[in-house]
Design a protein around this motif. Sequence first.
Motif: not given
Length: 227
Positions: A68-70, A102-107
């Motif tokens: 996420f930071t990346a 990518e962001s879906r998996t993070f959330h």
Amino acid sequence: MPKRVDHEERRTQIAEALIQVAGRRGLHAVGMRDVAAEAGVSLRLVQYYFQTKERLLFHGLQHLTSRFTARVGARLAAAGPNPGPRATIEALLLASLPTDEESRTFHFLYSSYSVLSVTDEALAAQPFIDNPDAAENALTELLEQAQETGLADTHVDAHTEAISLLAMTATMGTSILVGQRTSESAIAVLHHHLDRIFNSGYPRKAEDFVVPARSGGPGLAFGSQPA
């Protein structure tokens, strides 16, 4: 001569496998054997590196946060050498919305870990966020900088606005995940609130609603609000 094993690379390989399989099935349904199969290694090897499922989850979520930071760093790099407070805040908040795979998996996994830690004592004993107030403090500081330079309304409380923006983004992220709203509508709401805070809200362009597909590079750590 036997090949030298890069242990950090192997741990990252296993963490990536955890993220992939958990992103499909959910953290609660994932075992160490599932992760081993996804990574193409033996169960014994996964146990060698992580000993318990809780330690595996802990490392996997730390790895997810680094990814996420990346993504935040990529957004900041795209904004130019001196993005300013508003663009920096947008980079942090927009990167946390589940607008692509990518962001879906993070959330999804970030939320799942938070929920599991409420009832799992082993997870609760090892929170994966070293500084749970990092994002809240970062946004507060950015809003205060904007106020000091005349870019934001000096009558609003920066700390309260930071809390509100993070909570709103987290909630809208969940609403996107369950299909209640589109990512475009969530981004529009976020811009609406930023326009309210910042005195000279710049005009929105169509490309502002396009989420970059590529990620990478340094960025700010985000860890105060499990989305």
